[in-house]
Design a protein around this motif. Structure first.
Motif, PDB file in Angstrom:
ATOM      1  N   THR A   1       0.774  -1.127  -0.155  1.00  0.00           N
ATOM      2  CA  THR A   1       0.027   0.089   0.062  1.00  0.00           C
ATOM      3  C   THR A   1       0.996   1.147  -0.090  1.00  0.00           C
ATOM      4  O   THR A   1       0.543   2.252  -0.737  1.00  0.00           O
ATOM      5  CB  THR A   1      -0.827  -0.044   1.151  1.00  0.00           C
ATOM      6  N   ALA A   2       2.033   1.345   0.967  1.00  0.00           N
ATOM      7  CA  ALA A   2       2.810   2.508   0.888  1.00  0.00           C
ATOM      8  C   ALA A   2       3.672   2.855  -0.714  1.00  0.00           C
ATOM      9  O   ALA A   2       3.534   3.849  -0.990  1.00  0.00           O
ATOM     10  CB  ALA A   2       3.763   2.441   2.201  1.00  0.00           C
ATOM     11  N   LEU A   3       3.995   1.519  -0.891  1.00  0.00           N
ATOM     12  CA  LEU A   3       4.833   1.788  -2.353  1.00  0.00           C
ATOM     13  C   LEU A   3       3.840   2.231  -3.501  1.00  0.00           C
ATOM     14  O   LEU A   3       4.173   3.076  -4.261  1.00  0.00           O
ATOM     15  CB  LEU A   3       5.352   0.448  -2.732  1.00  0.00           C
ATOM     16  N   ALA A   4       2.523   1.620  -3.487  1.00  0.00           N
ATOM     17  CA  ALA A   4       1.640   1.936  -4.584  1.00  0.00           C
ATOM     18  C   ALA A   4       1.159   3.625  -4.455  1.00  0.00           C
ATOM     19  O   ALA A   4       0.937   4.209  -5.339  1.00  0.00           O
ATOM     20  CB  ALA A   4       0.350   1.084  -4.453  1.00  0.00           C
ATOM     21  N   ALA A   5       1.069   3.927  -3.083  1.00  0.00           N
ATOM     22  CA  ALA A   5       0.717   5.340  -2.828  1.00  0.00           C
ATOM     23  C   ALA A   5       1.839   6.312  -3.509  1.00  0.00           C
ATOM     24  O   ALA A   5       1.545   7.322  -3.946  1.00  0.00           O
ATOM     25  CB  ALA A   5       0.671   5.514  -1.273  1.00  0.00           C
ATOM     26  N   LEU A   6       3.033   5.747  -3.548  1.00  0.00           N
ATOM     27  CA  LEU A   6       3.905   6.553  -4.261  1.00  0.00           C
ATOM     28  C   LEU A   6       4.107   6.426  -5.707  1.00  0.00           C
ATOM     29  O   LEU A   6       5.061   6.863  -6.591  1.00  0.00           O
ATOM     30  CB  LEU A   6       5.480   6.286  -3.754  1.00  0.00           C
ATOM     31  N   GLY A   7       2.995   5.719  -6.435  1.00  0.00           N
ATOM     32  CA  GLY A   7       3.149   5.351  -7.674  1.00  0.00           C
ATOM     33  C   GLY A   7       4.181   4.285  -8.221  1.00  0.00           C
ATOM     34  O   GLY A   7       4.327   4.350  -9.429  1.00  0.00           O
ATOM     35  N   LYS A   8       4.499   3.335  -7.508  1.00  0.00           N
ATOM     36  CA  LYS A   8       5.726   2.632  -7.786  1.00  0.00           C
ATOM     37  C   LYS A   8       5.330   1.226  -7.490  1.00  0.00           C
ATOM     38  O   LYS A   8       4.505   1.010  -6.700  1.00  0.00           O
ATOM     39  CB  LYS A   8       6.916   2.918  -6.668  1.00  0.00           C
ATOM     40  N   THR A   9       6.064   0.279  -8.470  1.00  0.00           N
ATOM     41  CA  THR A   9       6.064  -0.972  -8.041  1.00  0.00           C
ATOM     42  C   THR A   9       7.302  -1.549  -7.670  1.00  0.00           C
ATOM     43  O   THR A   9       8.590  -0.942  -8.045  1.00  0.00           O
ATOM     44  CB  THR A   9       5.477  -1.926  -9.077  1.00  0.00           C
ATOM     45  N   PRO A  10       7.537  -2.747  -7.072  1.00  0.00           N
ATOM     46  CA  PRO A  10       8.834  -3.311  -6.820  1.00  0.00           C
ATOM     47  C   PRO A  10       9.695  -3.731  -8.007  1.00  0.00           C
ATOM     48  O   PRO A  10       9.103  -4.368  -8.952  1.00  0.00           O
ATOM     49  CB  PRO A  10       8.536  -4.501  -5.882  1.00  0.00           C
ATOM     50  N   ARG A  11      10.805  -3.512  -7.837  1.00  0.00           N
ATOM     51  CA  ARG A  11      11.856  -4.315  -8.748  1.00  0.00           C
ATOM     52  C   ARG A  11      12.556  -5.413  -8.039  1.00  0.00           C
ATOM     53  O   ARG A  11      12.509  -5.640  -6.943  1.00  0.00           O
ATOM     54  CB  ARG A  11      12.940  -3.169  -9.013  1.00  0.00           C
ATOM     55  N   ALA A  12      13.231  -6.427  -8.816  1.00  0.00           N
ATOM     56  CA  ALA A  12      13.773  -7.505  -8.539  1.00  0.00           C
ATOM     57  C   ALA A  12      15.185  -7.147  -7.822  1.00  0.00           C
ATOM     58  O   ALA A  12      16.247  -7.357  -8.290  1.00  0.00           O
ATOM     59  CB  ALA A  12      13.899  -8.503  -9.627  1.00  0.00           C
ATOM     60  N   ARG A  13      15.343  -6.941  -6.632  1.00  0.00           N
ATOM     61  CA  ARG A  13      16.315  -6.500  -5.621  1.00  0.00           C
ATOM     62  C   ARG A  13      16.747  -7.705  -4.983  1.00  0.00           C
ATOM     63  O   ARG A  13      17.996  -7.397  -4.505  1.00  0.00           O
ATOM     64  CB  ARG A  13      15.873  -5.022  -4.824  1.00  0.00           C
ATOM     65  N   HIS A  14      16.160  -8.580  -4.582  1.00  0.00           N
ATOM     66  CA  HIS A  14      16.443  -9.626  -3.851  1.00  0.00           C
ATOM     67  C   HIS A  14      15.732 -10.885  -4.287  1.00  0.00           C
ATOM     68  O   HIS A  14      15.128 -11.053  -5.369  1.00  0.00           O
ATOM     69  CB  HIS A  14      16.423  -9.327  -2.393  1.00  0.00           C
ATOM     70  N   GLY A  15      16.255 -11.998  -3.422  1.00  0.00           N
ATOM     71  CA  GLY A  15      15.694 -13.126  -3.918  1.00  0.00           C
ATOM     72  C   GLY A  15      14.234 -13.183  -4.117  1.00  0.00           C
ATOM     73  O   GLY A  15      13.594 -13.743  -4.981  1.00  0.00           O
ATOM     74  N   PHE A  16      13.231 -12.798  -3.012  1.00  0.00           N
ATOM     75  CA  PHE A  16      11.827 -12.802  -3.181  1.00  0.00           C
ATOM     76  C   PHE A  16      11.461 -11.802  -4.472  1.00  0.00           C
ATOM     77  O   PHE A  16      10.513 -12.372  -5.067  1.00  0.00           O
ATOM     78  CB  PHE A  16      11.488 -12.257  -1.949  1.00  0.00           C
ATOM     79  N   GLY A  17      12.228 -10.856  -4.640  1.00  0.00           N
ATOM     80  CA  GLY A  17      11.811  -9.860  -5.558  1.00  0.00           C
ATOM     81  C   GLY A  17      12.024 -10.538  -7.063  1.00  0.00           C
ATOM     82  O   GLY A  17      11.361 -10.057  -7.871  1.00  0.00           O
ATOM     83  N   SER A  18      12.863 -11.546  -7.220  1.00  0.00           N
ATOM     84  CA  SER A  18      13.180 -12.048  -8.387  1.00  0.00           C
ATOM     85  C   SER A  18      11.835 -12.807  -9.196  1.00  0.00           C
ATOM     86  O   SER A  18      11.992 -12.916 -10.186  1.00  0.00           O
ATOM     87  CB  SER A  18      14.336 -13.248  -8.214  1.00  0.00           C
ATOM     88  N   TYR A  19      10.768 -13.167  -8.158  1.00  0.00           N
ATOM     89  CA  TYR A  19       9.786 -13.941  -8.706  1.00  0.00           C
ATOM     90  C   TYR A  19       8.777 -12.646  -9.707  1.00  0.00           C
ATOM     91  O   TYR A  19       7.987 -13.011 -10.387  1.00  0.00           O
ATOM     92  CB  TYR A  19       8.851 -14.373  -7.762  1.00  0.00           C
ATOM     93  N   PHE A  20       9.296 -11.535  -9.451  1.00  0.00           N
ATOM     94  CA  PHE A  20       8.595 -10.475 -10.215  1.00  0.00           C
ATOM     95  C   PHE A  20       9.373  -9.674 -11.235  1.00  0.00           C
ATOM     96  O   PHE A  20       9.214  -8.389 -11.471  1.00  0.00           O
ATOM     97  CB  PHE A  20       8.018  -9.560  -9.098  1.00  0.00           C
ATOM     98  N   ALA A  21      10.637 -10.440 -11.605  1.00  0.00           N
ATOM     99  CA  ALA A  21      11.448  -9.659 -12.332  1.00  0.00           C
ATOM    100  C   ALA A  21      11.251  -9.138 -13.489  1.00  0.00           C
ATOM    101  O   ALA A  21      11.577  -8.226 -14.397  1.00  0.00           O
ATOM    102  CB  ALA A  21      12.643 -10.747 -12.657  1.00  0.00           C
ATOM    103  N   THR A  22       9.914  -9.810 -14.195  1.00  0.00           N
ATOM    104  CA  THR A  22       9.538  -9.258 -15.557  1.00  0.00           C
ATOM    105  C   THR A  22       8.369  -8.272 -15.498  1.00  0.00           C
ATOM    106  O   THR A  22       7.774  -7.624 -16.182  1.00  0.00           O
ATOM    107  CB  THR A  22       8.524 -10.494 -16.128  1.00  0.00           C
TER     108      THR A  22
END
Length: 215
Positions: free
Chosen positions: A85-106
């Motif tokens: 919710t906090a990240l979306a409020a900034l108009g952002k989505t996560p990038r693949a910066r760590h292991g868990f993030g790799s599942y959303f690398a695309t």
């Protein structure tokens, strides 16, 4: 699924989850705070094509659309967690910066509408935007994850919340534009389900659950 999300800070009073029953139907949890859904409490069977039953939440339309478009999807989580919710409020989505993030690398698409998705047209558009991605941000209204199994759908929700946490940390440190990201073959290799990845997340999130775990 509901208690895994609701009792681990991944969703508060709102949210819902579902599992596919067959090519024509799915089961959605009771329309209550997911943390409070009791063992054995019945959900509702919903047709993938057709009108929603009268006691089912309007946003369940997005479940219909995803099951209709993606035959490989067996479970869906719709949840509202704090870091997302906090990240979306900034108009952002996560990038693949760590292991868990790799599942959303695309990439994690962002549905920019602020209103809840409670009509067929919006649900169709949101499902089309999500396409074959594992997750979708719903602006300031949380996120959706979809996967082949309930364990993977829940694990993706857990991973996405943590990816949002890391992205917020990068932004806070002023390193969001220069910090490294995982991409290509590196990200694809890391984003594995081998080694009981989803099952271990499932066991952890349901460590005190009254129902026996089964895979």
């Amino acid at each position: 699924m509901a208690r895994a999300l609701g009792q681990n800070g991944l969703s508060g009073p709102f949210g819902h989850c579902s599992v596919r029953l067959d090519d024509e139907r799915f089961l959605v949890c009771a329309p209550r705070p997911m943390a409070l859904i009791r063992a054995g409490e019945p959900g509702t069977v919903v047709d993938i094509a057709g009108e929603l039953p009268p006691d089912v939440l309007g946003e369940v339309r997005i479940h219909q659309q995803l099951y209709r478009r993606r035959p490989g999807v067996g479970a869906i989580c719709r949840f509202i967690s704090p870091q997302i919710t906090a990240l979306a409020a900034l108009g952002k989505t996560p990038r693949a910066r760590h292991g868990f993030g790799s599942y959303f690398a695309t990439g994690v698409p962002m549905w920019t509408g602020a209103a809840l998705i409670r009509n067929d047209a919006a649900a169709e558009q949101a499902a089309a935007l999500m396409a074959e991605q594992p997750a979708l941000f719903l602006n300031v209204n949380g996120a959706v994850t979809a996967a082949a199994t309930p364990e993977r759908a829940v694990a993706l929700a857990y991973f996405l919340e943590d990816a949002a946490r890391v992205e917020l940390a990068a932004l806070s440190a002023g390193l969001a534009d220069t910090g490294p990201v995982l991409a290509g073959d590196v990200a694809a290799e890391r984003a594995t389900w081998n080694g009981r990845i989803a099952e271990r997340v499932w066991e952890f999130l349901l460590r005190n659950d009254p129902e026996p775990l089964a895979f």
